[in-house]
Design an enzyme around this catalytic site. Structure first.
Site, PDB file in Angstrom:
ATOM      1  N   CYS A  35      -1.561   5.945   9.890  1.00  0.00           N
ATOM      2  CA  CYS A  35      -0.267   5.423  10.287  1.00  0.00           C
ATOM      3  C   CYS A  35      -0.441   4.111  11.072  1.00  0.00           C
ATOM      4  CB  CYS A  35       0.399   6.465  11.164  1.00  0.00           C
ATOM      5  SG  CYS A  35       2.107   6.202  11.344  1.00  0.00           S
TER       6      CYS A  35
ATOM      7  N   CYS B 215       3.624   8.415   1.184  1.00  0.00           N
ATOM      8  CA  CYS B 215       4.197   7.424   2.086  1.00  0.00           C
ATOM      9  C   CYS B 215       4.384   6.128   1.302  1.00  0.00           C
ATOM     10  CB  CYS B 215       3.253   7.221   3.275  1.00  0.00           C
ATOM     11  SG  CYS B 215       3.849   6.007   4.445  1.00  0.00           S
TER      12      CYS B 215
ATOM     13  N   CYS C  54       7.235  -5.459  15.056  1.00  0.00           N
ATOM     14  CA  CYS C  54       6.928  -4.556  16.167  1.00  0.00           C
ATOM     15  C   CYS C  54       5.488  -4.874  16.600  1.00  0.00           C
ATOM     16  CB  CYS C  54       7.043  -3.099  15.720  1.00  0.00           C
ATOM     17  SG  CYS C  54       8.696  -2.714  15.106  1.00  0.00           S
TER      18      CYS C  54
ATOM     19  N   GLU D 230       0.828  -1.203   0.000  1.00  0.00           N
ATOM     20  CA  GLU D 230       0.000   0.000   0.000  1.00  0.00           C
ATOM     21  C   GLU D 230       0.867   1.260   0.000  1.00  0.00           C
ATOM     22  OE1 GLU D 230      -4.135  -1.590   1.852  1.00  0.00           O
ATOM     23  OE2 GLU D 230      -2.750  -0.761   3.287  1.00  0.00           O
TER      24      GLU D 230
ATOM     25  N   CYS E  93       6.867  -7.257   6.697  1.00  0.00           N
ATOM     26  CA  CYS E  93       8.057  -6.815   7.435  1.00  0.00           C
ATOM     27  C   CYS E  93       8.476  -7.938   8.372  1.00  0.00           C
ATOM     28  CB  CYS E  93       7.745  -5.553   8.235  1.00  0.00           C
ATOM     29  SG  CYS E  93       9.194  -4.886   9.081  1.00  0.00           S
TER      30      CYS E  93
ATOM     31  N   CYS F  86       2.244  -2.895  15.395  1.00  0.00           N
ATOM     32  CA  CYS F  86       2.196  -2.553  13.970  1.00  0.00           C
ATOM     33  C   CYS F  86       1.443  -3.613  13.174  1.00  0.00           C
ATOM     34  CB  CYS F  86       3.623  -2.395  13.442  1.00  0.00           C
ATOM     35  SG  CYS F  86       3.694  -2.184  11.658  1.00  0.00           S
TER      36      CYS F  86
HETATM   37  S1  SF4 Z   1       6.861  -0.527  12.654  1.00  0.00           S
HETATM   38 FE1  SF4 Z   1       5.996  -2.195  11.391  1.00  0.00          FE
HETATM   39  S2  SF4 Z   1       6.831  -1.866   9.324  1.00  0.00           S
HETATM   40 FE2  SF4 Z   1       8.088  -0.620  10.768  1.00  0.00          FE
HETATM   41  S3  SF4 Z   1       9.814  -1.969  11.312  1.00  0.00           S
HETATM   42 FE3  SF4 Z   1       8.229  -2.321  12.884  1.00  0.00          FE
HETATM   43  S4  SF4 Z   1       7.035  -4.070  12.085  1.00  0.00           S
HETATM   44 FE4  SF4 Z   1       8.233  -3.272  10.391  1.00  0.00          FE
END
Ligand code: SF4
Length: 368
Positions: free
Chosen positions: A343, A103, A114, A90, A110, A117
């Site tokens: 976000c 963005c 995190c 996206e 990923c 996220c």
């Molecule tokens: S915030 Fe999300 S996209 Fe960014 S490094 Fe951490 S897991 Fe990956």
């Protein structure tokens, strides 16, 4: 067929030399491809017909495919972009009075996981190619120009004035492709953005930060999100490899290359987790040697996230502590919430190849 969107200008010059052509052709091609958004060689009228015919056989300018475009009530746009049959990413455009920010995603999913996220929850499939990264800018420009009733815009009328590498993925984990794409963003023959209008956001891959300051020192944002190692180990697990002390030292080193710059620390506000008065004071302590500003991001909930957004009164108190210490602090306004473009909400479609913990660990070690 060679997709010319994969090349920065020096690489394109090499490609032309390989075809027996003059290297200056690269500049012409960059202007047609990126400045004017043309991907049909026959329209490139200042290039000799014989070369155009050769390029039609040997090369292509193929941006990624838009699967869905959504426009929010507040003008935010989101594109779902297919990268192959199984995956999509996206890209989001946020219009404001004085700027237009795109963005951009850097990976399908990923590997860093995190815990707050949405992208991190989906696992990881692969790095995006240069064409898929710069292609997001190409596609967004194209779409915004059409929406604005223009086919081509004079250079002074930029709709996209800023780019942030803050979409899906950890950009420094796809280092070579991200740096090449950013070089194209900065190239006057392509998008001509200034170094300060391109921001890379990292969760803190310290070794790659050190390399970036030499190769392409764009504006730096750091996803900090916690003011001590015990909490950051949970929220941003890469912290176990690069703890806060090492991260802050890397930020200081980064700014040696650009002494008039500052680091933007991003801090997601999670109710009862990282938003107390004590956390704010700890935060002031860890950043004391880094010229910086803060961007507080009220958490955007997603299903089963396990977190709640901080109460507005807590965000105000937290912000005031930082401001009273002399820092510039912004509280990010939620944009595009009705189309899940805010976000931390970007999801796309990820065919997770990680086999979770084991493969994720290998990837982190490989890029670090
Ligand atoms: S915030 Fe999300 S996209 Fe960014 S490094 Fe951490 S897991 Fe990956």
């Amino acid at each position: 067929m060679q997709n010319l969107l994969n090349f920065n200008q020096p690489q394109l010059a090499e490609y032309f030399v390989g075809l027996g052509e003059k290297p200056f052709r690269a500049k012409q091609l960059m202007r047609w491809m990126h400045h004017f958004g043309v991907n049909d060689f026959t329209r490139m009228t200042d290039i000799a017909k014989t070369l155009r015919e050769k390029l039609q056989i040997e090369a292509e300018i193929t941006p990624p495919t838009v699967q869905l475009e959504q426009v929010s009530d507040d003008g935010t746009r989101k594109w779902l972009i297919g990268t192959d049959t199984a995956n999509s990413i996206e890209t989001v455009f946020i219009p404001e009075d004085d700027r237009g920010t795109l963005c951009i995603s850097s990976q399908v999913g990923c590997a860093l996981e995190c815990t707050f996220c949405s992208t991190g929850r989906q696992g990881f499939n692969r790095n995006l190619s240069v064409a898929e990264i710069i292609g997001q800018l190409w596609v967004a420009n194209h779409s915004l120009r059409q929406a604005d009733g223009y086919n081509m815009l004079p250079p002074s009328e930029r709709i996209i004035s800023n780019v942030v590498m803050m979409g899906m993925g950890e950009p420094l984990a796809n280092y070579d492709n991200v740096v090449t794409a950013m070089q194209i963003m900065l190239d006057d023959s392509a998008y001509g953005l200034s170094r300060r209008r391109v921001t890379l956001s990292t969760s803190g891959l310290v070794n790659a930060m050190d390399k970036l300051k030499e190769d392409c020192p764009v504006a730096l944002a750091v996803s900090l999100h916690a003011p001590n190692d015990a909490l950051r180990d949970v929220l941003v697990p890469i912290n176990k490899k690069y703890p806060i002390k090492d991260l802050m030292a890397a930020c200081e080193r980064y700014l040696v290359k650009a002494p008039r710059d500052f680091v933007t620390f991003e801090y997601v506000m999670l109710d009862g987790v990282n938003d107390t008065v004590e956390h704010a004071h700890q935060l002031l302590d860890i950043v004391k040697n880094v010229p910086c500003k803060f961007n507080l991001i009220p958490f955007n909930p997603f299903p089963d996230s396990g977190y709640e957004t901080s109460k507005p009164s807590h965000i105000r108190v937290f912000r005031d502590i930082l401001m009273n210490a002399g820092y510039v602090v912004t509280v990010r306004k939620t944009r595009g919430e009705d189309i899940d473009a805010a976000c931390g909400q970007l999801a796309g479609k990820v065919l997770d190849k990680t086999k979770r913990t084991l493969k994720r660990q290998i990837h982190i070690e490989a890029v670090a």
